[in-house]
Structure formats: C-alpha cells, structure tokens
Design a protein around this motif. Structure first.
Motif, PDB file in Angstrom:
ATOM      1  N   HIS A  27       0.831  -1.215   0.000  1.00 52.84           N
ATOM      2  CA  HIS A  27       0.000   0.000   0.000  1.00 52.84           C
ATOM      3  C   HIS A  27       0.864   1.263   0.000  1.00 52.84           C
ATOM      4  N   ARG A  28       1.985   1.174   0.698  1.00 49.77           N
ATOM      5  CA  ARG A  28       2.879   2.339   0.748  1.00 49.77           C
ATOM      6  C   ARG A  28       3.486   2.611  -0.631  1.00 49.77           C
ATOM      7  N   SER A  29       3.781   1.538  -1.373  1.00 48.03           N
ATOM      8  CA  SER A  29       4.340   1.691  -2.720  1.00 48.03           C
ATOM      9  C   SER A  29       3.359   2.415  -3.627  1.00 48.03           C
ATOM     10  N   MET A  30       2.087   2.003  -3.564  1.00 42.82           N
ATOM     11  CA  MET A  30       1.063   2.633  -4.398  1.00 42.82           C
ATOM     12  C   MET A  30       0.838   4.087  -3.991  1.00 42.82           C
ATOM     13  N   PHE A  46      11.019   2.852 -15.628  1.00 44.47           N
ATOM     14  CA  PHE A  46      11.609   2.120 -14.513  1.00 44.47           C
ATOM     15  C   PHE A  46      10.736   2.232 -13.266  1.00 44.47           C
ATOM     16  N   THR A  47      10.151   3.403 -13.044  1.00 45.38           N
ATOM     17  CA  THR A  47       9.258   3.613 -11.894  1.00 45.38           C
ATOM     18  C   THR A  47       8.108   2.611 -11.939  1.00 45.38           C
ATOM     19  N   TYR A  48       7.449   2.546 -13.101  1.00 47.75           N
ATOM     20  CA  TYR A  48       6.314   1.632 -13.243  1.00 47.75           C
ATOM     21  C   TYR A  48       6.753   0.174 -13.173  1.00 47.75           C
ATOM     22  N   ASN A  49       7.925  -0.117 -13.722  1.00 46.98           N
ATOM     23  CA  ASN A  49       8.419  -1.500 -13.675  1.00 46.98           C
ATOM     24  C   ASN A  49       8.596  -1.994 -12.243  1.00 46.98           C
ATOM     25  N   ILE A  50       9.060  -1.095 -11.376  1.00 51.59           N
ATOM     26  CA  ILE A  50       9.260  -1.463  -9.973  1.00 51.59           C
ATOM     27  C   ILE A  50       7.936  -1.903  -9.351  1.00 51.59           C
ATOM     28  N   VAL A  51       6.913  -1.088  -9.538  1.00 54.86           N
ATOM     29  CA  VAL A  51       5.623  -1.355  -8.884  1.00 54.86           C
ATOM     30  C   VAL A  51       4.886  -2.508  -9.564  1.00 54.86           C
ATOM     31  N   ILE A  52       4.942  -2.574 -10.892  1.00 54.78           N
ATOM     32  CA  ILE A  52       4.273  -3.659 -11.614  1.00 54.78           C
ATOM     33  C   ILE A  52       4.879  -5.004 -11.233  1.00 54.78           C
ATOM     34  N   ASP A  53       6.210  -5.063 -11.180  1.00 60.49           N
ATOM     35  CA  ASP A  53       6.873  -6.314 -10.806  1.00 60.49           C
ATOM     36  C   ASP A  53       6.487  -6.730  -9.394  1.00 60.49           C
ATOM     37  N   TYR A  54       6.451  -5.764  -8.490  1.00 63.08           N
ATOM     38  CA  TYR A  54       6.093  -6.068  -7.103  1.00 63.08           C
ATOM     39  C   TYR A  54       4.661  -6.577  -7.009  1.00 63.08           C
ATOM     40  N   MET A  55       3.746  -5.914  -7.710  1.00 65.97           N
ATOM     41  CA  MET A  55       2.339  -6.319  -7.680  1.00 65.97           C
ATOM     42  C   MET A  55       2.149  -7.717  -8.271  1.00 65.97           C
ATOM     43  N   CYS A  56       2.884  -8.011  -9.316  1.00 63.26           N
ATOM     44  CA  CYS A  56       2.790  -9.343  -9.929  1.00 63.26           C
ATOM     45  C   CYS A  56       3.293 -10.416  -8.966  1.00 63.26           C
ATOM     46  N   LYS A  57       4.380 -10.133  -8.280  1.00 65.57           N
ATOM     47  CA  LYS A  57       4.916 -11.095  -7.313  1.00 65.57           C
ATOM     48  C   LYS A  57       3.966 -11.298  -6.138  1.00 65.57           C
ATOM     49  N   GLU A  58       3.206 -10.265  -5.806  1.00 62.27           N
ATOM     50  CA  GLU A  58       2.247 -10.353  -4.703  1.00 62.27           C
ATOM     51  C   GLU A  58       0.895 -10.925  -5.142  1.00 62.27           C
ATOM     52  N   GLY A  59       0.760 -11.194  -6.444  1.00 65.59           N
ATOM     53  CA  GLY A  59      -0.510 -11.726  -6.951  1.00 65.59           C
ATOM     54  C   GLY A  59      -1.568 -10.674  -7.179  1.00 65.59           C
ATOM     55  N   GLU A  60      -1.174  -9.398  -7.100  1.00 67.90           N
ATOM     56  CA  GLU A  60      -2.119  -8.293  -7.314  1.00 67.90           C
ATOM     57  C   GLU A  60      -2.151  -7.957  -8.809  1.00 67.90           C
ATOM     58  N   LEU A  61      -2.680  -8.880  -9.594  1.00 67.11           N
ATOM     59  CA  LEU A  61      -2.606  -8.743 -11.052  1.00 67.11           C
ATOM     60  C   LEU A  61      -3.511  -7.645 -11.600  1.00 67.11           C
ATOM     61  N   ASP A  62      -4.649  -7.423 -10.960  1.00 63.21           N
ATOM     62  CA  ASP A  62      -5.542  -6.348 -11.412  1.00 63.21           C
ATOM     63  C   ASP A  62      -4.853  -4.993 -11.254  1.00 63.21           C
ATOM     64  N   THR A  63      -4.168  -4.817 -10.124  1.00 61.14           N
ATOM     65  CA  THR A  63      -3.434  -3.560  -9.902  1.00 61.14           C
ATOM     66  C   THR A  63      -2.297  -3.420 -10.907  1.00 61.14           C
ATOM     67  N   ALA A  64      -1.592  -4.524 -11.142  1.00 61.43           N
ATOM     68  CA  ALA A  64      -0.486  -4.499 -12.099  1.00 61.43           C
ATOM     69  C   ALA A  64      -0.985  -4.136 -13.488  1.00 61.43           C
ATOM     70  N   ARG A  65      -2.139  -4.705 -13.864  1.00 65.98           N
ATOM     71  CA  ARG A  65      -2.691  -4.421 -15.195  1.00 65.98           C
ATOM     72  C   ARG A  65      -3.153  -2.970 -15.295  1.00 65.98           C
ATOM     73  N   MET A  66      -3.697  -2.446 -14.204  1.00 60.31           N
ATOM     74  CA  MET A  66      -4.127  -1.049 -14.170  1.00 60.31           C
ATOM     75  C   MET A  66      -2.935  -0.118 -14.375  1.00 60.31           C
ATOM     76  N   LEU A  67      -1.818  -0.418 -13.699  1.00 59.46           N
ATOM     77  CA  LEU A  67      -0.597   0.383 -13.833  1.00 59.46           C
ATOM     78  C   LEU A  67      -0.017   0.273 -15.241  1.00 59.46           C
ATOM     79  N   PHE A  68      -0.132  -0.914 -15.816  1.00 56.83           N
ATOM     80  CA  PHE A  68       0.333  -1.147 -17.181  1.00 56.83           C
ATOM     81  C   PHE A  68      -0.420  -0.230 -18.157  1.00 56.83           C
ATOM     82  N   GLY A  69      -1.735  -0.152 -17.968  1.00 61.20           N
ATOM     83  CA  GLY A  69      -2.540   0.744 -18.811  1.00 61.20           C
ATOM     84  C   GLY A  69      -2.242   2.197 -18.543  1.00 61.20           C
TER      85      GLY A  69
END
Length: 331
Positions: A27-30, A46-69
């Motif tokens: 939550h702090r990352s977001m 690189f900023t987005y890659n950090i958070v997307i990678d973290y969200m994917c590792k945590e199983g937060e795929l909806d959040t990762a996809r939102m950041l991707f968009g």
C-alpha cells in the motif's frame, strides 16, 4: 511530497520506491507512486516496472494491469522488463490466455522477446501441463538464434520427468551438455527422482555421483530425493550412508528426510531404528509432522506393536497434532 521546496528527482524517488517494494510495503508503494504523480514528478518506465513487478509477485494482477494501462496513457512505452513481470505473474496462476495476449502484444510493438521472456513462457506452460506449447516456444527461441540457458533446459527436463517422459528428458540433458551447459542441482534432482520412480536405481545413483564429480553441490532437496528413493527400494543401509554424507557436508536434515528414513525402516521392519529417529529429531529441535507420525504408527500397527503405537500417538497429541482416524488408527 508537495511540501518539499525542491521536488526530488525521479531517480531518487525510484530508489525509495524500490526500497518500499523490497520491504513489503504494498500500500505504501502505491501511495508513494500516487504522491509522486500528484506532486508533479514524472514517473519513468523504470518507476512503473518497480511497482508492476512487485504487484505481480504479490498476486495483485488487477493492480499491475491497471498500472500497465496507466503508463501507456501517459505516453510511456512498456519495455521487455514490464512484459516479463506481467507474463511471469499471469503465468504463475495459470492465466495462459492472458500470457499469450501479452506475448503477442510485445511482438506487435517491436519489443523483441529475450531468453528470460522465453524461460517465463516455457515455465508457465510446463507448470500447467501444456507441454506442446512449451516445446513450441523452445523451438521458436532456437529459430531466432537465442541460446537456451540452463534454466530453459532444467525447466523442460523437470516437466518431462514429471510426465514420465524420461527418454525425452535424457535427450534434452544430452543436448544441454552438447551446447556446453552444465546441469545444475535442479536438473539433476529431477532426473534422479524420475529414475527412482521408474525403478532405475543404478542410473539414479550414477547421476548423483556425476553431480559430485562435477562439483555440483547436492542441496537438501537432492539428498531427500536420493534417500527417499533408496528407502522405497528397501536399501536403508545405503540411505544411512547418504544421510551421513549429508551431515558431513554441513546440511541440516529436515522433517521430509526423517520421514523418508522412517518409511524405509518400517518397510524393512526396523521399528527401533524408526523410533530412534524421533529421539534424534527432538535433540535437533525438529518437530515431527503428522505424516511422519502416521508413517511410524502405520508401521507399528502392521507389526501389532499396540503399546508402542499408543506411546507414539501420545507423543503426537502432546505435540498438538490430532490423529488422522481416516487411516484406521483408532485406540
């Protein structure tokens, strides 16, 4: 962040964001990313890659996809790192259609997949028993001139072994060596385990010897596999030798190894040896689990050792475990 008279540079923000992600602050990352954008600091790929990678590792795929968009909406172009995180994240949970969609998308935007991408693809399709597709990715990467890595071969060999396709696994091992790639402990453990299950004990031990001669350290999983295979074949003396070699190598035995040894002792009716294992575990502060207790109780029951069975069940209850009555251990 708006309180700063001079806004920090994006590089400094990325360093802080990476630290937050590594410390498990989802939550702090977001929130930090939102504050960056709100304060007028333009995030980079690189900023987005950090958070997307973290969200994917945590199983937060909806959040990762939102950041991707979101990154595409603000004019940032996802790179190979972005796609690898998403492909790996979706692949681990079996959303293979989404994986294929991302793979096609990256090729359409001229983001050429590398060995790491192909390894992620091969891994997830092997994991969910889609071997033909995994092998197709392997052929594709070879046709593109990409050299498969040890990880590529290990993943495929492990999958072939699990499917009982030993000959295919051996062929890949030969091909791997031909390319000058040395198998690692993961590769060898898969082949050793498959050989034991197929009853090829000599070949399994030969592979173990080859590992040692090649200076490949046997890890706890490899030792467990070897000991379990020998015990299943009622070769407990050899299993004991391997166990001593493991201790000499400085590795600490785990409950799985003790369970394998207990199972072996029960098969050859060495009840006292199995009971002594429990004493040894206590000395090493290793807590027996339900499977180990069940293995010993099963062996004692088969030998009509009722009093000893009751004693073991009493020890099991003292440790806070409940008997599994589905196996008929009712006293």
């Amino acid at each position: 962040m708006k309180r700063f008279r001079v806004l920090p540079k994006v590089r400094s923000c990325n360093a802080l964001l990476l630290g937050l992600s590594k410390s498990g602050g989802r939550h702090r990352s977001m929130r930090f990313l939102e504050e960056m954008v709100g304060a007028g600091v333009s995030p980079s790929v690189f900023t987005y890659n950090i958070v997307i990678d973290y969200m994917c590792k945590e199983g937060e795929l909806d959040t990762a996809r939102m950041l991707f968009g979101q990154m595409k909406e603000i004019g940032l172009t996802p790179d190979i790192v972005t796609y690898n995180s998403l492909i790996d994240g979706y692949g681990k949970v079996g959303l293979l259609d989404e994986v294929l969609f991302l793979f096609e998308e990256m090729k359409n935007v001229a983001c050429e997949p590398d060995v790491i991408i192909y390894n992620a693809l091969i891994n997830c399709f092997c994991k969910f028993q889609r071997m033909p597709q995994a092998f197709e990715f392997f052929r594709e990467m070879r046709n593109k001139g990409l050299k498969p890595s040890v990880v590529t071969y290990s993943t495929l060999i492990n999958a072939f072994c699990k499917e009982g396709m030993m000959e295919k696994g051996i062929k890949f091992l030969v091909d791997m060596r031909r390319l000058g790639l040395l198998p690692n402990e993961f590769t060898c453990t898969s082949l050793i385990d498959a050989n034991y299950k197929a009853g090829n004990l000599t070949e399994a031990m030969k592979l173990a010897d080859e590992m040692l001669q090649a200076n490949i350290d046997l890890n706890i999983v490899t030792y467990t596999t070897i000991i379990d295979g020998l015990c299943e074949a009622e070769r407990t003396k050899e299993a004991e030798e391997i166990f001593r070699a493991m201790l000499k190598a400085g590795l600490t035995p785990n409950v799985q190894i003790y369970t394998a040894l207990a199972h072996g002792y029960m098969k050859v009716k060495k009840m006292e040896h199995a009971l002594n294992l429990m004493k040894e575990m206590k000395e090493r502060s290793i807590k027996p689990n339900l499977l180990l207790y069940g293995t010993i109780i099963w062996g004692l029951c088969n030998q009509d050792k009722i009093e000893k069975t009751k004693f073991v069940m009493g020890e099991m209850k003292k440790s806070g475990l409940s008997p599994n009555y589905s196996h008929g251990f009712l006293f």
